[in-house]
Scaffold this motif. Structure first.
Motif, PDB file in Angstrom:
ATOM      1  N   UNK A  86      -9.119   6.219   5.093  1.00 55.68           N
ATOM      2  CA  UNK A  86      -8.610   5.009   5.739  1.00 55.68           C
ATOM      3  C   UNK A  86      -7.239   4.640   5.186  1.00 55.68           C
ATOM      4  N   UNK A  87      -7.067   4.833   3.877  1.00 55.42           N
ATOM      5  CA  UNK A  87      -5.779   4.532   3.258  1.00 55.42           C
ATOM      6  C   UNK A  87      -4.666   5.407   3.790  1.00 55.42           C
ATOM      7  N   UNK A 125       0.833  -1.205   0.000  1.00 54.93           N
ATOM      8  CA  UNK A 125       0.000   0.000   0.000  1.00 54.93           C
ATOM      9  C   UNK A 125       0.866   1.254   0.000  1.00 54.93           C
ATOM     10  N   UNK A 126       1.956   1.242   0.746  1.00 58.04           N
ATOM     11  CA  UNK A 126       2.835   2.413   0.768  1.00 58.04           C
ATOM     12  C   UNK A 126       3.436   2.667  -0.610  1.00 58.04           C
ATOM     13  N   UNK A 127       3.786   1.613  -1.324  1.00 57.69           N
ATOM     14  CA  UNK A 127       4.329   1.763  -2.673  1.00 57.69           C
ATOM     15  C   UNK A 127       3.270   2.301  -3.629  1.00 57.69           C
ATOM     16  N   UNK A 141      -0.648  -9.053  -8.534  1.00 63.00           N
ATOM     17  CA  UNK A 141      -0.273  -9.358  -7.149  1.00 63.00           C
ATOM     18  C   UNK A 141      -0.460  -8.135  -6.253  1.00 63.00           C
ATOM     19  N   UNK A 142      -0.113  -6.958  -6.783  1.00 64.51           N
ATOM     20  CA  UNK A 142      -0.314  -5.723  -6.012  1.00 64.51           C
ATOM     21  C   UNK A 142      -1.795  -5.530  -5.732  1.00 64.51           C
ATOM     22  N   UNK A 143      -2.633  -5.706  -6.746  1.00 68.56           N
ATOM     23  CA  UNK A 143      -4.071  -5.543  -6.584  1.00 68.56           C
ATOM     24  C   UNK A 143      -4.619  -6.524  -5.553  1.00 68.56           C
ATOM     25  N   UNK A 199       3.791   0.748  -8.847  1.00 70.14           N
ATOM     26  CA  UNK A 199       4.126   0.121  -7.570  1.00 70.14           C
ATOM     27  C   UNK A 199       4.640  -1.297  -7.795  1.00 70.14           C
ATOM     28  N   UNK A 200       4.012  -2.013  -8.725  1.00 72.96           N
ATOM     29  CA  UNK A 200       4.438  -3.379  -9.024  1.00 72.96           C
ATOM     30  C   UNK A 200       5.875  -3.399  -9.547  1.00 72.96           C
TER      31      UNK A 200
END
Length: 305
Positions: free
Chosen positions: A61-62, A10-12, A32-34, A22-23
């Protein structure tokens, strides 16, 4: 229990603004990220990102979870540093610093630190505040020698931040003019007197700063040159290309052909200090902060700044 790897993903995503980027940064597939983000959302029972054709943005929330992710990363990095200290028998300290501040403050401060704690090994990373403060929050460095411009502390250094700020020096910006300029022998200038002058920038971040002060004085500055090096900017001033707005501490080494003149109040100023993670200073970090304070006081007493 929240999975640390999902927080890392999530940070990426927050840093890069898309699953694909991010991936690539994490050497994962976008799928995989999703899946990591979706699993985090299921575990929390709340949406952490808003997806659109233009990328992804954090939900409230994120943002909370990214803050938690940074705290977890910093704690793990801090724990790793402590383990490394146990194994090596020597204390390790990592400092990020911007160039002109490091050149002025670090040599004397490091000499003081070495005298007080000779077994401390210091690592230095050259980094501007917009990069060094995130490194500090992530636990990649122990301290960050940084600055902010006029006004209250920016959000990343404010009272609600995880970072603590120790002020060191107020660094006034000066107008640098060619030596033969009609205004070069003045003791002080009002910035409105420079309305018709062409400008050379010694740091891209000073452009917005210059434009703000120029707007108050009622003119639009004409920028003829942009650099990321103050010495280069002063060289262009010496060549007659324009004038420049340069911090006091960046007036060294001396350069023939230019004169630096103070600006009448309200004087543009950079505020230099050292940032640390709030409540987590070990003995070596505390000693270096004290050494930086002593060095800053010594410099201020000579009238260099």
């Amino acid at each position: 229990m929240i999975d640390v790897q999902r927080l890392r993903v999530l940070r990426a995503v927050a840093e890069h603004g898309s699953f694909n980027q991010a991936a690539a940064a994490l050497h994962l597939t976008p799928s995989a990220v999703s899946q990591h983000v979706a699993a985090l959302e299921r575990g929390l029972g709340a949406q952490v990102v808003a997806r659109s054709t233009r990328g992804v943005t954090l939900t409230p929330a994120g943002r909370i979870m990214v803050g938690a992710a940074e705290s977890v990363a910093a704690e793990l990095a801090h724990a790793k540093q402590q383990v490394d200290r146990l194994g090596s028998g020597r204390s390790q300290l990592t400092l990020a610093t911007f160039t002109s501040g490091g050149r002025l403050l670090l040599p004397g401060a490091l000499a003081r630190l070495t005298s007080a704690l000779p077994d401390t090994v210091v690592h230095v990373k050259e980094s501007e505040p917009e990069d060094s403060l995130p490194l500090l929050r992530q636990g990649a460095v122990d301290l960050a020698l940084a600055y902010h411009f006029d006004g209250p502390l920016p959000g990343q250094l404010g009272s609600n931040s995880s970072l603590a700020w120790t002020a060191l020096l107020d660094d006034a910006l000066l107008v640098v003019l060619p030596e033969a300029h009609p205004l070069a022998n003045r003791a002080r200038l009002d910035i409105a007197e420079l309305a018709t002058e062409p400008w050379v920038l010694g740091c891209l971040k000073t452009e917005a700063y210059l434009r703000r002060y120029a707007e108050r004085a009622g003119f639009e500055p004409e920028v003829r040159g942009t650099t990321t090096d103050y010495f280069f900017a002063r060289s262009l001033v010496a060549a007659g290309m324009g004038i420049s707005l340069i911090p006091s501490i960046a007036q060294s080494p001396p350069l023939t052909g230019v004169r630096a003149v103070a600006i009448a109040p309200p004087t543009p100023t950079r505020h230099i200090g050292v940032a640390t993670i709030r409540g987590r200073n070990h003995a070596q970090a505390t000693a270096l902060i004290q050494a930086l304070q002593e060095q800053a006081a010594a410099i201020a007493s000579t009238g260099t700044v």
